[in-house]
Scaffold this motif. Structure first.
Motif, mmCIF file in Angstrom:
data_model
loop_
_atom_site.group_PDB
_atom_site.id
_atom_site.type_symbol
_atom_site.label_atom_id
_atom_site.label_comp_id
_atom_site.label_asym_id
_atom_site.label_seq_id
_atom_site.Cartn_x
_atom_site.Cartn_y
_atom_site.Cartn_z
ATOM 1 N N HIS A 1 0.809 -1.212 0.000
ATOM 2 C CA HIS A 1 0.000 0.000 0.000
ATOM 3 C C HIS A 1 0.850 1.274 0.000
ATOM 4 N N GLY A 2 2.135 1.151 0.323
ATOM 5 C CA GLY A 2 2.999 2.325 0.340
ATOM 6 C C GLY A 2 3.817 2.504 -0.920
ATOM 7 N N ILE A 3 3.709 1.580 -1.878
ATOM 8 C CA ILE A 3 4.538 1.666 -3.084
ATOM 9 C C ILE A 3 4.199 2.902 -3.898
ATOM 10 N N LEU A 4 2.924 3.122 -4.189
ATOM 11 C CA LEU A 4 2.539 4.259 -5.025
ATOM 12 C C LEU A 4 2.857 5.603 -4.360
ATOM 13 N N PRO A 5 2.540 5.819 -3.077
ATOM 14 C CA PRO A 5 2.958 7.084 -2.456
ATOM 15 C C PRO A 5 4.469 7.281 -2.464
ATOM 16 N N CYS A 6 5.233 6.214 -2.177
ATOM 17 C CA CYS A 6 6.694 6.327 -2.205
ATOM 18 C C CYS A 6 7.204 6.628 -3.602
ATOM 19 N N LEU A 7 6.630 5.978 -4.588
ATOM 20 C CA LEU A 7 7.045 6.210 -5.965
ATOM 21 C C LEU A 7 6.776 7.651 -6.376
ATOM 22 N N THR A 8 5.629 8.178 -5.995
ATOM 23 C CA THR A 8 5.286 9.553 -6.344
ATOM 24 C C THR A 8 6.246 10.542 -5.694
ATOM 25 N N LEU A 9 6.486 10.388 -4.399
ATOM 26 C CA LEU A 9 7.383 11.306 -3.698
ATOM 27 C C LEU A 9 8.821 11.182 -4.206
ATOM 28 N N SER A 10 9.240 9.978 -4.558
ATOM 29 C CA SER A 10 10.611 9.783 -5.037
ATOM 30 C C SER A 10 10.814 10.408 -6.408
ATOM 31 N N VAL A 11 9.871 10.175 -7.315
ATOM 32 C CA VAL A 11 9.996 10.703 -8.678
ATOM 33 C C VAL A 11 9.943 12.223 -8.680
ATOM 34 N N SER A 12 9.017 12.787 -7.896
ATOM 35 C CA SER A 12 8.874 14.243 -7.877
ATOM 36 C C SER A 12 9.945 14.939 -7.055
ATOM 37 N N GLY A 13 10.665 14.197 -6.205
ATOM 38 C CA GLY A 13 11.636 14.830 -5.324
ATOM 39 C C GLY A 13 13.075 14.749 -5.769
ATOM 40 N N MET A 14 13.383 14.004 -6.829
ATOM 41 C CA MET A 14 14.774 13.821 -7.208
ATOM 42 C C MET A 14 15.267 14.845 -8.222
ATOM 43 N N SER A 15 14.391 15.645 -8.817
ATOM 44 C CA SER A 15 14.802 16.544 -9.890
ATOM 45 C C SER A 15 15.764 17.621 -9.395
ATOM 46 N N ALA A 16 15.525 18.158 -8.188
ATOM 47 C CA ALA A 16 16.369 19.250 -7.693
ATOM 48 C C ALA A 16 17.811 18.790 -7.482
ATOM 49 N N ILE A 17 17.993 17.684 -6.775
ATOM 50 C CA ILE A 17 19.351 17.202 -6.534
ATOM 51 C C ILE A 17 19.994 16.697 -7.819
ATOM 52 N N LEU A 18 19.199 16.179 -8.748
ATOM 53 C CA LEU A 18 19.733 15.703 -10.026
ATOM 54 C C LEU A 18 20.340 16.862 -10.809
ATOM 55 N N LEU A 19 19.566 17.923 -10.986
ATOM 56 C CA LEU A 19 20.052 19.067 -11.764
ATOM 57 C C LEU A 19 21.211 19.764 -11.061
ATOM 58 N N HIS A 20 21.133 19.861 -9.739
ATOM 59 C CA HIS A 20 22.216 20.498 -8.989
ATOM 60 C C HIS A 20 23.504 19.696 -9.097
ATOM 61 N N THR A 21 23.418 18.377 -8.939
ATOM 62 C CA THR A 21 24.607 17.531 -9.040
ATOM 63 C C THR A 21 25.189 17.554 -10.444
ATOM 64 N N ARG A 22 24.315 17.570 -11.449
ATOM 65 C CA ARG A 22 24.793 17.651 -12.843
ATOM 66 C C ARG A 22 25.593 18.930 -13.062
ATOM 67 N N GLY A 23 25.067 20.061 -12.601
ATOM 68 C CA GLY A 23 25.776 21.323 -12.785
ATOM 69 C C GLY A 23 27.110 21.359 -12.059
ATOM 70 N N LYS A 24 27.151 20.845 -10.830
ATOM 71 C CA LYS A 24 28.404 20.815 -10.078
ATOM 72 C C LYS A 24 29.422 19.884 -10.719
#
Length: 336
Positions: A198-221
């Motif tokens: 029952h927690g897979i879909l909420p976790c998947l949503t929060l994970s997918v929507s939450g990784m963009s900031a650190i992804l773009l920041h790490t790419r730039g650095k």
């Protein structure tokens, strides 16, 4: 002598941090109380009903107003709550008719593992993808990862939750449509597997929507590191691309990525409010929405203070870990 001086500095550092947290919690709770006070929502009409209020006597309405605290001045109500909170009493939830500490404990236990898993997955995956994209700047893999990050960064979490709900629960019937446990099952019969499913879909949503900031920041650095002079010297010395990425790239982008990830605790909290509403997940975020719409001031203030304390803990942990990851910052802080 030197050790005692270091001990005093550590105590002073901890004192400043906890004093800052106390001021922060006071200001956050005061702001939340002020917003609730000016809200057009009438707790009596929402929870009792207009028709029921019309059939009550003035004495009954006065008792209800006293129970909900609508008859007292806002400043008096806030100071009364703050005094009880300092003594360790968070009050009684007006909607659940239970101590606020008990309600928060139950709701937080449901949300904490959900947010922790999402936070770890989004941070780890975002960092790995950011390193991969930065190390392959301009190539197909970089374009695909960057496009994914830009799309998810501009996509609301609740809309993404609705899409996952429609695809995996409604159309494919792979995962449950909501809640944290199967419907109609007693608490003693619920297994860990049921809670995980029952927690897979909420976790998947929060994970997918939450990784963009650190992804773009790490790419730039990572791009900045690979364009630096010491990396150019490493290439001239004959180091391969993979050696440069692991020896110089990851070591230099780890600290800012860690800082950003620890600061993203607030984003996880904010996203969980909407995601839990979509999936009817009985967590802290859904309780905050219920308390806000129902005028349950003690519960709303309790959730606000606990959430702010958790966010502050994330920032505090980042400050403590600075010296562990980068000794130069520890030496600079000691010199100051």
């Amino acid at each position: 002598m030197k050790n005692s001086w270091k001990g005093r500095k550590i105590i002073w550092f901890l004192f400043k941090q906890f004093a800052r947290m106390a001021v922060l919690l006071f200001l956050v709770s005061a702001a939340a109380f002020f917003l609730v006070s000016i809200s057009p929502i009438d707790p009596l009409k929402v929870n009792v009903g207009q028709a029921a209020l019309g059939s009550m006597s003035q004495e009954q309405i006065a008792k209800l107003s006293l129970y909900w605290g609508t008859g007292l001045p806002p400043v008096e109500r806030f100071l009364s709550w703050a005094g009880d909170f300092i003594k360790g009493d968070m009050g009684t939830s007006l909607l659940y008719r239970q101590p606020v500490s008990h309600v928060i404990g139950v709701k937080l236990s449901n949300s904490l593992w959900l947010m922790t898993v999402s936070w770890v997955v989004s941070g780890g995956a975002g960092f790995a993808l950011g390193v991969l994209a930065g190390a392959n700047r301009g190539k197909t893999v970089d374009k695909v990862i960057s496009a994914y990050a830009l799309v998810t960064a501009s996509t609301p979490a609740f809309w993404l939750a609705l899409v996952f709900l429609m695809v995996f629960a409604v159309r494919l019937h792979i995962l449950p449509i909501g809640l944290s446990v199967p419907i109609g099952m007693e608490a003693a019969e619920v297994t860990l597997k049921d809670r995980v499913i029952h927690g897979i879909l909420p976790c998947l949503t929060l994970s997918v929507s939450g990784m963009s900031a650190i992804l773009l920041h790490t790419r730039g650095k990572m791009i900045q590191v690979l364009e630096s002079d010491y990396v150019l010297f490493a290439r001239a010395r004959g180091e391969s691309k993979s050696q440069i990425v692991f020896r110089h790239g990851i070591r230099n982008v780890l600290l800012p990525a860690m800082t950003l990830q620890l600061a993203s605790v607030s984003e996880i909290f904010g996203g969980s409010v909407l995601v839990e509403q979509v999936f009817s997940y009985p967590g802290l975020g859904q309780a905050a929405v219920t308390a806000g719409l129902g005028g349950d001031v003690p519960l709303l203030l309790g959730i606000t203070v606990i959430s702010a304390a958790i966010v502050f803990t994330g920032n505090f942990t980042a400050n403590v870990l600075y010296g562990t990851v980068d000794p130069r910052m520890r030496k600079g802080r000691e010199g100051a």
